[in-house]
Scaffold this motif. Structure first.
Motif, PDB file in Angstrom:
ATOM      1  N   TYR A  46       0.829  -1.205   0.000  1.00 63.06           N
ATOM      2  CA  TYR A  46       0.000   0.000   0.000  1.00 63.06           C
ATOM      3  C   TYR A  46       0.867   1.261   0.000  1.00 63.06           C
ATOM      4  N   ARG A  78      -4.407   4.542  -2.549  1.00 65.83           N
ATOM      5  CA  ARG A  78      -4.480   3.973  -1.194  1.00 65.83           C
ATOM      6  C   ARG A  78      -5.885   4.131  -0.608  1.00 65.83           C
ATOM      7  N   TYR A 132      -8.518   0.113  -0.224  1.00 64.38           N
ATOM      8  CA  TYR A 132      -8.763  -0.539   1.061  1.00 64.38           C
ATOM      9  C   TYR A 132     -10.025  -1.400   1.049  1.00 64.38           C
ATOM     10  N   GLU A 136      -9.322  -7.150  -3.054  1.00 62.90           N
ATOM     11  CA  GLU A 136      -8.351  -7.416  -1.996  1.00 62.90           C
ATOM     12  C   GLU A 136      -8.653  -8.775  -1.348  1.00 62.90           C
ATOM     13  N   SER A 188      -0.384   2.189   6.742  1.00 62.27           N
ATOM     14  CA  SER A 188      -0.550   3.002   5.550  1.00 62.27           C
ATOM     15  C   SER A 188      -0.470   4.466   5.965  1.00 62.27           C
TER      16      SER A 188
END
Length: 493
Positions: free
Chosen positions: A252, A260, A264, A269, A316
């Protein structure tokens, strides 16, 4: 997508204004017949709360503090921070979430009934499983927010929430609150039934209770209930070193800021097991709330003092509002235009409701409670390895001695309904801190504060501190006013 007309739960209907008289006068069963798999699948799209609990739940935790940005003060944010009943009933409030959960439950019940009327055919098993799990999830979230924590010693008398098991066939139906014990028994029954049938055959499986998401939710439920074997049974998809299944924060940090924010909650993902689009302004308020994660408190949560190896946490990149409001790039708003020419629409934020990170931490906690510390050490070591900057596999080892030293036992600090040995207490503190950091902004910390009965203090500029003591009645958020006005019993105050 065509909406199927459905009579909503009375708890929602009676919250509508008097201008809805025409709607309330309609015949309750004047709805589309759910007589095909396609129609049933369509209605299940709406069996998930289209609302977010994350803003108000996070503000009630010890992650929130007073940034002292006085011009940013809002009534809603202040009431959440003070554990008061919110006057507001719009997006990101307990009342809005209550209504959304019962709307979702109503859709799940319609699907369950329709499938039953069709004879529970095998070709509808996946939809049937999804409906039972979805119904259990909304009820579980409601009882977790609006009732006191689960404690088997008091659950038979503690006020729960109304558990709705069938569609409404009358408009003016009276609802009573089930006890917490009754609610938990119904949730467990729905989970067990749902797990038999839930499947993965969806065009977009991450937006449904697929098998992995259903098991992750089951692990959360059994963790709260203290059934460690069931937690492990439902987390067996993750090995002690789930390579490639957890969020890669190091990757990330190589991305640009916009990416970014976007990545999320994406279904692509691997870690995200269930994502839901919610009507929410959290992407805006997280940047401007006076009470939230402030620059002054950032190191309390993310400092090296909280890392087992005294190293920097791998997170992050932070964003900030002049270092007043601190937030990680987890939320992005999608504005859905209902009238593009007039610029009118509704804000939506996609929430990750279940993930492999939570599932893995649940698994670790279950091993701890079963005194399987060698397994817990291996699993925690892997988790630290992917969340610690400069992690060294040769020297950064998780051991009982390090855990006990780093997370010392404080008398009456962690007091769940079950007994903790001193070693277990230190390990549980360690896992709770990992969970706190991992799910910052997402509200899960509030549920740990409740189940571990943690005392927390909120500071307010130029005012005395306010303390949420153990067993404080404010831990059960008050039932919304428009619901108690129908005769539903209030929480004790």
């Amino acid at each position: 997508m065509r909406k199927i007309k459905i009579t909503l739960t009375l708890l929602v209907i009676l919250g509508l204004s008097s201008s809805c008289d025409d709607f309330l006068s309609e015949i309750p069963d004047n709805r589309t017949q759910l007589d095909t798999p396609e129609k049933i699948s369509e209605i299940l799209v709406n069996a998930y709360p289209e609302a977010s609990y994350m803003d108000f739940a996070e503000t009630m935790t010890d992650n929130a503090s007073d940034s002292e940005n006085l011009p940013a003060t809002t009534i809603k944010n202040s009431q959440n921070y003070n554990w008061q009943m919110a006057d507001d009933i719009t997006r990101d409030t307990p009342a809005f979430y209550w209504d959304a959960c019962y709307v979702a439950i109503a859709h799940a019940n319609q699907a369950i009934e329709a499938i039953s009327k069709l004879g529970n055919p095998a070709n509808l098993n996946a939809q049937r499983g999804e409906a039972f799990i979805a119904r259990a999830y909304s009820h579980f979230m409601l009882v977790s927010i609006f009732s006191q924590r689960y404690n088997p010693a008091t659950a038979a008398t503690d006020l729960g929430i109304p558990y709705i098991l069938e569609p409404e066939t009358v408009l003016l139906k009276t609802y009573k609150r089930n006890t917490v014990a009754e609610v938990y028994a119904n949730i467990e029954s729905d989970i067990e039934e749902g797990l038999k049938y839930v499947g993965d055959d969806y065009t977009q499986p991450k937006f449904h209770f697929n098998k992995a998401a259903a098991k992750a939710f089951a692990s959360r439920f059994y963790l709260v209930k203290g059934d460690w074997d069931k937690v492990l049974e439902n987390s067996d998809d993750l090995t002690s070193q789930p390579v490639g299944k957890l969020r890669s924060i190091s990757d990330y940090n190589l991305l640009d800021t916009t990416t970014r924010f976007n990545i999320y909650s994406q279904a692509s993902e691997n870690t995200n097991l269930l994502v839901v689009s919610t009507s929410s302004l959290y992407n805006r308020t997280i940047r401007s709330n006076r009470f939230g994660l402030s620059g002054a408190e950032r190191n309390t949560v993310f400092g090296t003092a909280t890392n087992l190896f005294n190293k920097t946490w791998l997170v992050s990149s932070f964003s900030s509002n002049g270092s007043i409001s601190i937030f990680l790039p987890k939320f992005v708003e999608y504005f859905k235009y209902t009238n593009a020419n007039a610029g009118i629409g509704l804000p939506y934020v996609t929430n990750v409701l279940l993930s492999n990170e939570e599932l893995f931490l649940n698994k670790i906690e279950a091993h701890i409670m079963k005194n399987e510390f060698a397994l817990a050490n291996t699993e925690m070591e892997y988790f630290f390895s992917v969340r610690t900057t400069g992690y060294s596999p040769t020297t950064d080892k998780v051991t009982e001695a390090k855990i006990v030293t780093k997370y010392p036992v404080i008398t009456d600090e962690y007091t769940p309904f079950y007994t903790l040995t001193p070693v277990q207490a230190s390990y549980i503190k360690a896992v709770a801190e990992l969970r706190r950091i991992e799910f910052i902004h997402e509200g899960l910390r509030w549920f740990d504060i409740k189940r571990f009965n943690l005392q927390i203090t909120h500071k307010i500029y130029n005012q005395p501190n306010i303390i949420l003591v153990k067993d404080d009645k404010r831990r059960a958020i008050q039932i919304p006013l428009h619901v108690t006005n129908t005769g539903v019993e209030k929480n004790p105050i």
